[in-house]
Design an enzyme around this catalytic site. Sequence first.
Site, short mmCIF file in Angstrom:
data_model
loop_
_atom_site.label_atom_id
_atom_site.label_comp_id
_atom_site.label_asym_id
_atom_site.label_seq_id
_atom_site.Cartn_x
_atom_site.Cartn_y
_atom_site.Cartn_z
N HIS A 476 1.22 -5.47 8.04
CA HIS A 476 1.33 -4.27 8.87
C HIS A 476 2.65 -4.20 9.62
O HIS A 476 3.14 -3.11 9.91
CB HIS A 476 0.11 -4.16 9.78
CG HIS A 476 -1.03 -3.58 9.00
ND1 HIS A 476 -1.85 -4.36 8.25
CD2 HIS A 476 -1.37 -2.30 8.77
CE1 HIS A 476 -2.70 -3.58 7.61
NE2 HIS A 476 -2.43 -2.32 7.91
N ARG A 583 -3.09 5.79 9.08
CA ARG A 583 -3.74 4.48 9.29
C ARG A 583 -4.26 4.47 10.72
O ARG A 583 -3.56 4.06 11.65
CB ARG A 583 -2.73 3.36 9.09
CG ARG A 583 -2.37 3.09 7.64
CD ARG A 583 -1.52 1.84 7.54
NE ARG A 583 -1.41 1.34 6.19
CZ ARG A 583 -0.41 1.63 5.35
NH1 ARG A 583 0.58 2.42 5.73
NH2 ARG A 583 -0.39 1.11 4.14
N ARG A 619 -7.58 8.33 7.41
CA ARG A 619 -8.38 7.22 6.87
C ARG A 619 -9.25 6.66 7.99
O ARG A 619 -8.75 6.38 9.09
CB ARG A 619 -7.48 6.12 6.32
CG ARG A 619 -8.31 4.95 5.82
CD ARG A 619 -7.49 3.93 5.12
NE ARG A 619 -6.69 3.14 6.06
CZ ARG A 619 -5.84 2.19 5.68
NH1 ARG A 619 -5.67 1.94 4.38
NH2 ARG A 619 -5.16 1.51 6.55
N GLU A 713 -9.00 0.54 -3.90
CA GLU A 713 -8.29 -0.69 -3.55
C GLU A 713 -8.99 -1.91 -4.11
O GLU A 713 -8.42 -2.98 -4.20
CB GLU A 713 -8.25 -0.86 -2.03
CG GLU A 713 -7.72 0.33 -1.29
CD GLU A 713 -7.78 0.13 0.20
OE1 GLU A 713 -6.77 -0.28 0.77
OE2 GLU A 713 -8.84 0.41 0.80
N ASN A 736 -1.50 -1.74 -2.26
CA ASN A 736 -1.30 -3.02 -1.56
C ASN A 736 -2.51 -3.93 -1.77
O ASN A 736 -2.40 -5.07 -2.18
CB ASN A 736 -1.10 -2.81 -0.06
CG ASN A 736 0.08 -1.92 0.23
OD1 ASN A 736 1.00 -1.84 -0.57
ND2 ASN A 736 0.04 -1.23 1.36
N ASP A 737 -3.68 -3.39 -1.45
CA ASP A 737 -4.88 -4.20 -1.61
C ASP A 737 -5.26 -4.34 -3.07
O ASP A 737 -5.70 -5.41 -3.50
CB ASP A 737 -6.04 -3.61 -0.80
CG ASP A 737 -5.95 -4.05 0.65
OD1 ASP A 737 -5.75 -5.25 0.88
OD2 ASP A 737 -6.05 -3.19 1.54
N CYS A 784 -1.28 5.88 -2.16
CA CYS A 784 -0.80 5.79 -0.78
C CYS A 784 -0.39 4.37 -0.42
O CYS A 784 0.00 4.10 0.70
CB CYS A 784 -1.83 6.32 0.20
SG CYS A 784 -3.34 5.34 0.20
C1 PEP Z 1 -3.29 -0.25 0.51
O1 PEP Z 1 -4.06 -1.22 0.51
O2 PEP Z 1 -2.48 0.00 -0.41
C2 PEP Z 1 -3.32 0.69 1.64
C3 PEP Z 1 -2.65 1.82 1.59
O3 PEP Z 1 -3.99 0.28 2.73
P1 PEP Z 1 -3.41 -0.79 3.80
O4 PEP Z 1 -2.03 -1.18 3.36
O5 PEP Z 1 -3.43 -0.14 5.13
O6 PEP Z 1 -4.40 -1.90 3.68
MG MG Z 2 -5.62 -1.29 2.00
#
Ligand code: PEP
Ligand code: MG
Length: 854
Positions: A476, A583, A619, A713, A736-737, A784
Amino acid sequence: MTSITLAAPLAGWAMPLTEVPDPAFAQGLVGTGMAIDPTVNELRSPCDGVVLSVHRARHACTVRAASGAEVLLHLGVDTVGLNGEGFTAHVQDGQSVKTGDRLISFDMDLVGSRAQSLVSMMVVVNDGYTVDGQSVNREIAAGDAAMTIHGGSGADAAPTPAAAATADSGETAERTVPLRIAHGLHARPAAALVAAAKAHPGTVTILCRDRSANAKSVVALMGLGTVLGDRLTIRATGPGAQGVVDNIAGLIDSGLGDPVVEGAAAPAASTPAAAPAQPAAEEEVGPPFAPGEEALLKGTIAVPGQAVGTTVRRFRRSVRVAEQGAGEQVEEPRLRQALDRVVAGLTQSAQRMPDHAAIFQAHREILDDPELLDAALADIRAGKSAEWAWQRAARMQADALAALADPRMAERAADLRDLEQQVLTALSGKEPSVGLADLPAGSIVLADEILPSDLAGVPAGRLAGISMAHGGPTSHAVILAAALGVPTVVALGRQAERVPDGAPVVLDGNRGELLVFPPEDMLATTRTAVAARAARREENRRTSREDCRMADGTRIEVFANLGRVSDAPGAVVEGAEGCGLLRTEFLFLERQSAPTEDEQYQQYQQIADALEGRPLVIRTLDVGGDKPLSYLPLPKEENPVLGLRGVRVGLREPELLRAQIRAILRVKPAGICRIMVPMIASPSELQAVRTMVDEERAKLGRAEPIELGAMIEVPAAALIADRIGAVADFLSIGTNDLTQYVLAMDRGNPHVAAQLDALHPGVLRLIRLAVMGAKTHDRVVAVCGGSASDPMAAPLLIGLGVTELSATPAVIADLKAFIRTLRLEDCRRVAEAALGTDSADEVRRLVAEAWPGL
Ligand code: PEP
Ligand code: MG
């Protein structure tokens, strides 16, 4: 020498220690005392005193009586493995208690069914005490006189002068070994270690994660809060030091009586082949780079872009402090003056950053807490230095707070760690460091790891770059850095510590490199390149507000990822056509409690207003995993990233989710907001949220429906996107996840950061499956996650059928300009080829060949 009578801490059947079904207690290795088989579920203090420590698993706690006796109260046998489940602590470290005060309550059914036994021990763990009388082999009521103890040499608290002299004059030895037992140094293994350490006349210290403990004290060892995989350094002084260190290392390696967890790190000496898996902390760090000594450090790309600047070091230094002080007359005033200095600094910080004044006020309140000061002063009176006493008092309280179920208290643990450092800095006479918000323009910050809170107050354009020794590319803090448009490289390793303050550097966020003391011509060329890119971005900004169409006319929407109200106007300037991911967890940080529905509504409305009618995808709260929220009472989990996070938390805490849904539903004009739910794995989860949305909508009397989308995710969600698409109005892929779970690589782990690439063909194949599944219901698929901001990913995502990208605001103008040059046909061709490769590197090569300008 004094006698005190300890009251029974529990009601139940009192028995001699020898009958306890745990050999370490039964043989008196932990200490001298008695046991009770309880019939009640509350543990009470056996004496007036101070809570020395509550174990992080909340199954044990130690109270120091005024006489100096340290009384360990241990609920049940083999209860450490419950990791706090079933136990609630009602006190914190350093807290004064009276006889009969409630210390810990426990769920008798749960603990009784999961532990080996509920028999609970009360033992005096420091040396020099004998039991004069015990009331055992009978039913006892809580508060009844249970045991009289006599003595008090204080031998555990500090080495005797003779021992200290021996230690000073003799040899010293040190060795580091991994701890391979599941529950760390809890009472039993701690007692085994103490028994070995006590056989040595000199000092024996165990160091772990910047903390140290006298190895002759069970309480101190338990207070280290060790966990499986920790590396323990054994340090001994005095004749035979090497022998005792080797002996203890062997005992630790063989589990100190607890079963060894196979596969946990073995001692470095016996596993040379395991070198790559060793934590970065084991890496040798050389001397600082000298001016003119050009050095190239390689890390991982986190936020693309280049920067030229001067380094500002912000390593969180773990200060190793001297234990012995110069006496109460010297140490107490030193501590009080240091506290005054920190308080003065907090007042200044509050004036400088009025938006964050509440944080500094909270810090002042902590420093005013008499229990914290009392605990430190007690150690000073026992001969410790102000630094040692303060560090111990602050850490004990921080650990206890972190373990408490009370969310408000748990929130303060991080504050205490912060204050621990501030007071130590004040004691060292050094100037306190300034926050990142105050850095001169052109600074490139070098740190072990930057936290989101470090960046919270940084104005855009202030930092030139960020380089971290640790950290992952999708943390983050990196997301915030991206929002600020600050090129960032992570996972540089400990070589980053060798870079001195004020060194000229080139940070290359496109290659994941930091060049230290670069040649003058390289500095000049990079400055020119940075300026050229800034000029191109300015140019791209001129058209960025126009819709984004590819060269063949295909419409691609480019939205912005936002985290706070103040990001929104800038995103519009960059060309965002809406917000594809708000977020909301950032709105929940830096607070003592969750924002109310009204507070949330106001924030969402302000963001909607700043977007001037553009869509806003909000979200729902995505906490847990790498985003813990201290005031949310979630259980401690062995593997939180695979546990309670995202929608799982929302469904477990429905009132929190419902308040958020109501706040979103109230935003005007109706229809501007969409709700997006994180970490969906099954359609039923989204259906449950939809039911909540419908119910809240009915309660608010809102007729208009609201779009409800699922984040993709979890790999399972990508695989059954056709089923999820039946319930969702839209899908948005969180790369990302998704990448973390598909590649089985923790997104916050620097050791795998270099391989954590969303362009891995395995991830791309899942994205294609998600798009195909969504098509069966004609649902839009957005991306995203971080790859929406990666220009190399854009043609592939579009080629796979994604029609909306939600990117970090700083890249939007450039991204739109690039997409305008693309043709769908080319994107599809390259994407198809990418699906047939073996690695992300190969995919990147394909993209670079197709679009050489990238
Ligand atoms: C992701 O996981 O790609 C996502 C957009 O959520 P975060 O990065 O906030 O976990
Ligand atoms: Mg995520």
